[in-house]
Design a protein around this motif. Structure first.
Motif, PDB file in Angstrom:
ATOM      1  N   ILE A 155      33.248  43.972 -68.332  1.00 48.20           N
ATOM      2  CA  ILE A 155      31.795  44.079 -68.353  1.00 48.20           C
ATOM      3  C   ILE A 155      31.260  43.346 -67.127  1.00 48.20           C
ATOM      4  CG2 ILE A 155      29.685  43.387 -69.565  1.00 48.20           C
ATOM      5  CD1 ILE A 155      31.185  43.627 -72.171  1.00 48.20           C
ATOM      6  N   SER A 156      30.216  43.883 -66.499  1.00 47.63           N
ATOM      7  CA  SER A 156      29.637  43.201 -65.344  1.00 47.63           C
ATOM      8  C   SER A 156      28.133  43.111 -65.487  1.00 47.63           C
ATOM      9  CB  SER A 156      29.998  43.932 -64.042  1.00 47.63           C
ATOM     10  OG  SER A 156      29.454  45.233 -64.026  1.00 47.63           O
ATOM     11  N   ARG A 157      27.565  42.076 -64.882  1.00 46.90           N
ATOM     12  CA  ARG A 157      26.121  41.868 -64.860  1.00 46.90           C
ATOM     13  C   ARG A 157      25.723  41.514 -63.430  1.00 46.90           C
ATOM     14  NH1 ARG A 157      23.751  37.462 -68.843  1.00 46.90           N
ATOM     15  NH2 ARG A 157      24.450  39.053 -70.348  1.00 46.90           N
ATOM     16  N   LYS A 158      24.700  42.184 -62.947  1.00 44.18           N
ATOM     17  CA  LYS A 158      24.250  41.916 -61.581  1.00 44.18           C
ATOM     18  C   LYS A 158      23.621  40.533 -61.507  1.00 44.18           C
ATOM     19  CE  LYS A 158      21.628  44.054 -57.824  1.00 44.18           C
ATOM     20  NZ  LYS A 158      20.806  45.230 -57.450  1.00 44.18           N
ATOM     21  N   LEU A 159      24.107  39.751 -60.542  1.00 43.61           N
ATOM     22  CA  LEU A 159      23.591  38.406 -60.354  1.00 43.61           C
ATOM     23  C   LEU A 159      22.442  38.371 -59.356  1.00 43.61           C
ATOM     24  CD1 LEU A 159      26.675  36.023 -60.129  1.00 43.61           C
ATOM     25  CD2 LEU A 159      24.933  36.110 -61.912  1.00 43.61           C
ATOM     26  N   TYR A 268      25.940  41.081 -55.775  1.00 46.11           N
ATOM     27  CA  TYR A 268      26.981  40.258 -56.378  1.00 46.11           C
ATOM     28  C   TYR A 268      26.921  40.425 -57.896  1.00 46.11           C
ATOM     29  CZ  TYR A 268      28.030  37.956 -51.969  1.00 46.11           C
ATOM     30  OH  TYR A 268      28.418  37.701 -50.685  1.00 46.11           O
ATOM     31  N   PHE A 269      28.101  40.478 -58.516  1.00 46.76           N
ATOM     32  CA  PHE A 269      28.198  40.727 -59.943  1.00 46.76           C
ATOM     33  C   PHE A 269      29.031  39.640 -60.618  1.00 46.76           C
ATOM     34  CE2 PHE A 269      27.289  44.799 -58.070  1.00 46.76           C
ATOM     35  CZ  PHE A 269      26.424  45.398 -58.966  1.00 46.76           C
ATOM     36  N   LEU A 270      28.637  39.303 -61.832  1.00 44.94           N
ATOM     37  CA  LEU A 270      29.422  38.436 -62.703  1.00 44.94           C
ATOM     38  C   LEU A 270      30.202  39.338 -63.644  1.00 44.94           C
ATOM     39  CD1 LEU A 270      29.993  35.514 -63.571  1.00 44.94           C
ATOM     40  CD2 LEU A 270      28.037  35.665 -65.100  1.00 44.94           C
ATOM     41  N   ILE A 271      31.511  39.132 -63.744  1.00 40.88           N
ATOM     42  CA  ILE A 271      32.401  40.038 -64.468  1.00 40.88           C
ATOM     43  C   ILE A 271      33.211  39.246 -65.489  1.00 40.88           C
ATOM     44  CG2 ILE A 271      34.250  41.747 -64.212  1.00 40.88           C
ATOM     45  CD1 ILE A 271      33.384  41.896 -61.206  1.00 40.88           C
ATOM     46  N   TRP A 272      33.372  39.819 -66.687  1.00 39.36           N
ATOM     47  CA  TRP A 272      34.185  39.168 -67.712  1.00 39.36           C
ATOM     48  C   TRP A 272      34.856  40.221 -68.590  1.00 39.36           C
ATOM     49  CZ3 TRP A 272      28.841  39.115 -67.639  1.00 39.36           C
ATOM     50  CH2 TRP A 272      28.183  39.719 -68.709  1.00 39.36           C
ATOM     51  N   PRO A 273      35.910  39.862 -69.300  1.00 37.90           N
ATOM     52  CA  PRO A 273      36.610  40.830 -70.161  1.00 37.90           C
ATOM     53  C   PRO A 273      35.717  41.340 -71.280  1.00 37.90           C
ATOM     54  CG  PRO A 273      37.995  38.921 -69.746  1.00 37.90           C
ATOM     55  CD  PRO A 273      36.619  38.569 -69.245  1.00 37.90           C
ATOM     56  N   ASP A 274      35.871  42.592 -71.609  1.00 36.46           N
ATOM     57  CA  ASP A 274      35.123  43.218 -72.701  1.00 36.46           C
ATOM     58  C   ASP A 274      35.833  42.873 -74.009  1.00 36.46           C
ATOM     59  OD1 ASP A 274      33.630  44.730 -74.384  1.00 36.46           O
ATOM     60  OD2 ASP A 274      34.136  46.673 -73.513  1.00 36.46           O
ATOM     61  N   ALA A 275      35.462  41.748 -74.587  1.00 33.10           N
ATOM     62  CA  ALA A 275      36.096  41.267 -75.812  1.00 33.10           C
ATOM     63  C   ALA A 275      35.107  41.342 -76.967  1.00 33.10           C
ATOM     64  CB  ALA A 275      36.576  39.827 -75.640  1.00 33.10           C
ATOM     65  N   GLN A 276      35.627  41.487 -78.170  1.00 31.44           N
ATOM     66  CA  GLN A 276      34.770  41.576 -79.351  1.00 31.44           C
ATOM     67  C   GLN A 276      33.981  40.284 -79.554  1.00 31.44           C
ATOM     68  OE1 GLN A 276      36.856  42.592 -82.912  1.00 31.44           O
ATOM     69  NE2 GLN A 276      35.024  42.705 -84.167  1.00 31.44           N
ATOM     70  N   PHE A 277      34.605  39.164 -79.203  1.00 31.99           N
ATOM     71  CA  PHE A 277      33.936  37.871 -79.370  1.00 31.99           C
ATOM     72  C   PHE A 277      34.293  36.981 -78.197  1.00 31.99           C
ATOM     73  CE2 PHE A 277      33.229  33.616 -80.894  1.00 31.99           C
ATOM     74  CZ  PHE A 277      32.047  33.745 -81.611  1.00 31.99           C
ATOM     75  N   ILE A 286      28.172  32.043 -68.519  1.00 33.96           N
ATOM     76  CA  ILE A 286      27.436  33.244 -68.124  1.00 33.96           C
ATOM     77  C   ILE A 286      25.944  32.957 -68.103  1.00 33.96           C
ATOM     78  CG2 ILE A 286      26.804  35.588 -68.829  1.00 33.96           C
ATOM     79  CD1 ILE A 286      29.663  35.881 -69.927  1.00 33.96           C
ATOM     80  N   ASP A 287      25.461  32.301 -69.145  1.00 28.79           N
ATOM     81  CA  ASP A 287      24.027  32.000 -69.224  1.00 28.79           C
ATOM     82  C   ASP A 287      23.598  31.070 -68.097  1.00 28.79           C
ATOM     83  OD1 ASP A 287      23.817  33.559 -71.460  1.00 28.79           O
ATOM     84  OD2 ASP A 287      23.888  31.899 -72.896  1.00 28.79           O
ATOM     85  N   ALA A 288      24.413  30.043 -67.798  1.00 26.84           N
ATOM     86  CA  ALA A 288      24.056  29.080 -66.772  1.00 26.84           C
ATOM     87  C   ALA A 288      23.992  29.718 -65.387  1.00 26.84           C
ATOM     88  CB  ALA A 288      25.064  27.923 -66.761  1.00 26.84           C
ATOM     89  N   ILE A 289      24.944  30.591 -65.098  1.00 26.70           N
ATOM     90  CA  ILE A 289      24.965  31.242 -63.784  1.00 26.70           C
ATOM     91  C   ILE A 289      23.836  32.238 -63.650  1.00 26.70           C
ATOM     92  CG2 ILE A 289      26.312  32.736 -62.272  1.00 26.70           C
ATOM     93  CD1 ILE A 289      28.840  31.444 -63.494  1.00 26.70           C
ATOM     94  N   THR A 290      23.654  33.076 -64.658  1.00 23.16           N
ATOM     95  CA  THR A 290      22.612  34.105 -64.558  1.00 23.16           C
ATOM     96  C   THR A 290      21.211  33.480 -64.574  1.00 23.16           C
ATOM     97  OG1 THR A 290      22.734  34.433 -66.970  1.00 23.16           O
ATOM     98  CG2 THR A 290      24.021  35.921 -65.580  1.00 23.16           C
TER      99      THR A 290
END
Length: 295
Positions: A155-159, A268-277, A286-290
């Motif tokens: 999963i990615s989120r634009k920073l 620039y994008f923040l990326i992390w594994p697509d996990a159920q939890f 994630i919250d601190a960076i975004t």
């Protein structure tokens, strides 16, 4: 043997392609990793994989068992993380891979501050401009430039989005006035490249097209900070993200040229594994960076 652990070793061996790699991931010896796999096969009464001196290949049943084991382990880890999040503080190891300069200047300070606020949080920060395989290398987060990484278990989120600027030392720019980007082809350029082959500098044009310009190759470097230093020393024009040279532009050590022309914007994008939890430590990071950088 602990069947849950054996399933984990089996899954990791398949994902990484060898017993040795799985053993390293679990902190055990390669022979012990092999014993875990054989223990599973003995328990199931079937062969899960065909091993040769060069590679391992799953049997049909092995492939089906791998898929189910992976799902079971994911559910178990999610259950553990959910309970720990509700009863404890932000804790554990957070592994993050970052581009060298951008990560050092803009991301690492945020994560160090986060670790200061949460004493039970440990950090592993890996700085590299090469693309990282989060799932294979075991990272919790990654920051990368370019296109989003949605899909493929990620999963990615634009920073943030930054313009690329053409800049030079003040004296160098004054002696070589430019009116159009195409004129750069007649001047010296300082290029960034990891492959050893320079890429053209790109400028958006009307209608959604782009103009590619290739200045004369004066220097080819794989470090953005060194490019900025060489540019300030008067070695040529450079095409750099504005975040990198903001201070130099503000203090007059560099000047931006072609300011009347549209600039390519680098995302620039923040990326992390697509996990159920996601573990609490990952969500907090994630919250601190975004919160600081999100566009």
């Amino acid at each position: 043997m602990d069947r849950f652990l054996s399933m984990g070793v089996f899954v990791k061996a398949v994902e990484l392609g060898s017993f040795a790699a799985a053993a390293s991931a679990y902190g055990i010896s390669a022979p012990m990793a092999g014993k875990h796999i054989r223990s599973l096969e003995a328990h199931l009464g079937t062969t899960l994989e065909h091993r040769t001196t060069r590679k391992m290949a799953l049997s049909d049943l092995g492939r089906a068992y791998f898929d189910r084991c992976k799902a079971v382990l994911s559910e178990a880890h999610a259950a553990d993380a959910m309970v720990k999040d509700h009863v404890g503080a932000v804790r554990g190891m957070l592994r993050v891979t970052l581009p060298v300069i951008y990560g050092r200047m803009l991301i690492a300070p945020l994560l160090v501050q986060l670790a200061t606020e949460h004493p039970a949080l440990d950090l592993v920060l890996a700085f590299s401009d090469r693309p990282s395989d989060l799932l294979r290398e075991g990272y919790d987060l990654s920051v990368r430039s370019g296109l989003p990484a949605d899909g493929g278990g990620l999963i990615s989120r634009k920073l943030a989005e930054y313009p690329m600027v053409v800049c030079a030392a003040p004296a160098y720019a004054a002696a070589r006035p430019l009116q159009e980007p195409a004129q750069l082809a007649d001047h010296d350029g300082i290029f960034y490249s990891r492959s050893g082959r320079p890429r053209p500098w790109r400028f958006p044009r009307a209608g959604g097209t782009e103009l590619d310009v290739m200045p004369r190759k004066r220097l080819l470097l794989d470090d953005l900070q060194s490019i900025a230093d060489a540019t300030e020393a008067g070695m040529g024009f450079a095409w750099l993200p504005r975040w990198l040279v903001e201070d130099r532009l503000e203090t007059g050590r560099l000047v931006q040229v072609l300011t009347e022309h549209a600039a390519l914007r680098l995302s620039y994008f923040l990326i992390w594994p697509d996990a159920q939890f996601l573990p609490l430590r990952t969500r907090v990071a994630i919250d601190a960076i975004t919160r600081q950088l999100a566009a």
